[in-house]
Design a protein around this motif. Structure first.
Motif, PDB file in Angstrom:
ATOM      1  N   CYS A  29       0.868  -1.182   0.000  1.00  8.91           N
ATOM      2  CA  CYS A  29       0.000   0.000   0.000  1.00  8.91           C
ATOM      3  C   CYS A  29       0.902   1.229   0.000  1.00  8.91           C
ATOM      4  CB  CYS A  29      -0.914   0.003   1.225  1.00  8.91           C
ATOM      5  SG  CYS A  29      -1.911   1.511   1.376  1.00  8.91           S
ATOM      6  N   ASN A  64       0.215   4.455   0.035  1.00 10.70           N
ATOM      7  CA  ASN A  64      -0.207   5.566   0.878  1.00 10.70           C
ATOM      8  C   ASN A  64      -0.156   5.123   2.335  1.00 10.70           C
ATOM      9  OD1 ASN A  64      -1.674   7.480   2.376  1.00 10.70           O
ATOM     10  ND2 ASN A  64      -2.958   8.010   0.619  1.00 10.70           N
ATOM     11  N   GLN A  99      -3.174   5.248   4.613  1.00 12.43           N
ATOM     12  CA  GLN A  99      -4.214   4.239   4.406  1.00 12.43           C
ATOM     13  C   GLN A  99      -3.725   2.815   4.682  1.00 12.43           C
ATOM     14  OE1 GLN A  99      -5.636   4.694   0.390  1.00 12.43           O
ATOM     15  NE2 GLN A  99      -6.387   6.773   0.708  1.00 12.43           N
ATOM     16  N   GLN A 159      -5.526   0.378   7.276  1.00 13.83           N
ATOM     17  CA  GLN A 159      -6.867   0.014   6.828  1.00 13.83           C
ATOM     18  C   GLN A 159      -6.813  -0.947   5.653  1.00 13.83           C
ATOM     19  OE1 GLN A 159      -9.846   0.504   8.077  1.00 13.83           O
ATOM     20  NE2 GLN A 159     -10.842  -0.576   6.377  1.00 13.83           N
ATOM     21  N   LYS A 201      -4.927   1.483  -4.920  1.00 12.60           N
ATOM     22  CA  LYS A 201      -4.779   1.325  -3.480  1.00 12.60           C
ATOM     23  C   LYS A 201      -3.547   0.505  -3.120  1.00 12.60           C
ATOM     24  CE  LYS A 201      -9.620   1.856  -2.127  1.00 12.60           C
ATOM     25  NZ  LYS A 201     -10.760   1.264  -1.379  1.00 12.60           N
TER      26      LYS A 201
END
Length: 387
Positions: free
Chosen positions: A214, A216, A219, A222, A340
């Motif tokens: 991921c 980012n 994020q 999550q 994502k």
């Protein structure tokens, strides 16, 4: 050493040991703590590992990486209470260490570098970066300790800091120039690699080596919570998707297998070593089959096999059917289209295991990779998507 440095020195050992599931760990940031800024990221990596694997040196690459961990753990035996987190990558290893360990461990890994070069003509490069420099680049590096089962604990990293440091280190490989060239191999006592290739628990399943990133970091928790939840939904819980099963563990007492371990461990030919290990391996087959202690060791070997690692990325090895793997790929493709995550995977027929055995009752670790390139092949797919 002032009180702050003493506290920082023992930072990892004093972190709370969380006894929650992987999904639950990512559900709250309260489980994680930032790494002290005066610690270091220390990296050992086999250069051009993809080329070496294509030249049929996968086992040697794997042993070079395993040897890095064994050498470091043996060097720190006297400081066992102040454990350092490490991450096995198939073609290298990464350590998070307090400042006071830096010079000692660089020396040990440079010894391993010379050993690997002499034995297999592989280039093991070693470098480091101080965590404060990672933070100054705006990256986070947070750590938790997780108890996966009754026998296995792992470090878990979130944030982009560790991967940022690794990539920068691999580009520059700043090493301690003042160190003298090592004249001996490191202490590799306890390194073993006598298990045969390990087939999946059932014949309808393959071995999947998976990397998920991921990009980012805000994020990340999550997204990783969602990915691990999906893995459980598709493949079952951690035990149900485990690629290592006790009935599939087979010792390999062939001359070539023991010879490879011999040169990886002591760096020379020794008839005494060969006879002792081959004879011991045959006795081991009886020990594991008929003795209560041997059967317990096999069960612990499965439980203590490191099949999941989170170092800012998800790294995991799973046993799954074709249908399960396709369902996972479909899910990950959807996440990629939404930007994502990026992911890499490698599907193969077996796992390979290298081990660090101090004693067979309590202290042993088992590093898992896939055959035919394993994590390195998955990383090759992942890196191509960054370009």
């Amino acid at each position: 050493m002032d009180s702050k440095k003493i506290a920082n020195h023992s930072f990892y050992a004093k972190l709370p040991l969380h006894k929650v599931g992987l999904e639950a760990l990512f559900a709250s940031d309260s489980y994680f703590a930032p790494l002290p800024s005066d610690w270091f990221v220390l990296v050992a990596d086999v250069k051009d590992s993809t080329l070496a694997i294509s030249n049929n040196q996968h086992n040697e690459v794997n042993l070079a990486a395993t040897g890095c961990i064994v050498a470091v753990l043996n060097c720190l035996k006297e400081e066992e209470k102040d454990k350092v987190p490490y991450f096995f990558g198939g073609d290298g290893a990464t350590f998070l260490i307090p400042h006071s360990y830096k010079n000692r461990l660089i020396k040990v890994l440079k010894q391993q570098k010379e050993h690997v070069k002499l034995q297999w003509n592989l280039d093991l490069v070693v470098g480091y970066m101080e965590v404060i420099d990672v933070y100054n680049e705006g990256c986070n590096l947070q750590l938790a300790r997780l108890k996966l089962n009754n026998f296995l604990q792992i470090p878990v990293v979130v944030g982009s800091g560790l991967k940022f440091a690794e990539e920068l280190i691999k580009k520059t490989f700043r090493t301690a120039s003042s160190e003298q060239k090592p004249t001996k191999i490191p202490d590799l006592q306890g390194m073993e690699c006598r298990w045969d290739k390990i087939a999946p628990p059932t014949t309808d399943r393959s071995i999947l080596c998976l990397l998920v990133h991921c990009l980012n970091e805000q994020q990340q928790r999550q997204i990783y919570f969602e990915v691990f939840s999906k893995l459980t939904e598709i493949f079952g819980n951690l035990d149900e998707r485990q690629p290592i099963s006790t009935p599939k563990l087979r010792l390999d007492a062939t001359f070539e297998k023991v010879k490879r371990e011999m040169f990886a461990s002591i760096g020379r030919y020794s008839l005494r070593y060969l006879v002792k290990k081959i004879f011991g391996t045959y006795l081991g087959k009886l020990y594991f089959k008929y003795s209560k202690e041997g059967k317990l060791y096999l069960r612990k070997t499965k439980e203590m096999s490191e099949t999941v690692m989170i170092d800012g990325l998800i790294n995991t090895i799973i046993a799954g059917t074709d249908e399960q793997i396709e369902a996972l790929k479909s899910y990950l493709n959807t996440l990629e289209l939404k930007q994502k995550v990026v992911y890499g995977l490698h599907i193969t027929h077996s796992s390979i295991m290298s081990c660090y055995v101090v004693d067979r009752k309590h202290k042993h670790a088992h590093f898992i990779d896939g055959t035919e390139g394993g994590y390195t092949k998955a990383a090759e797919m992942l890196k191509a998507k960054y370009k």
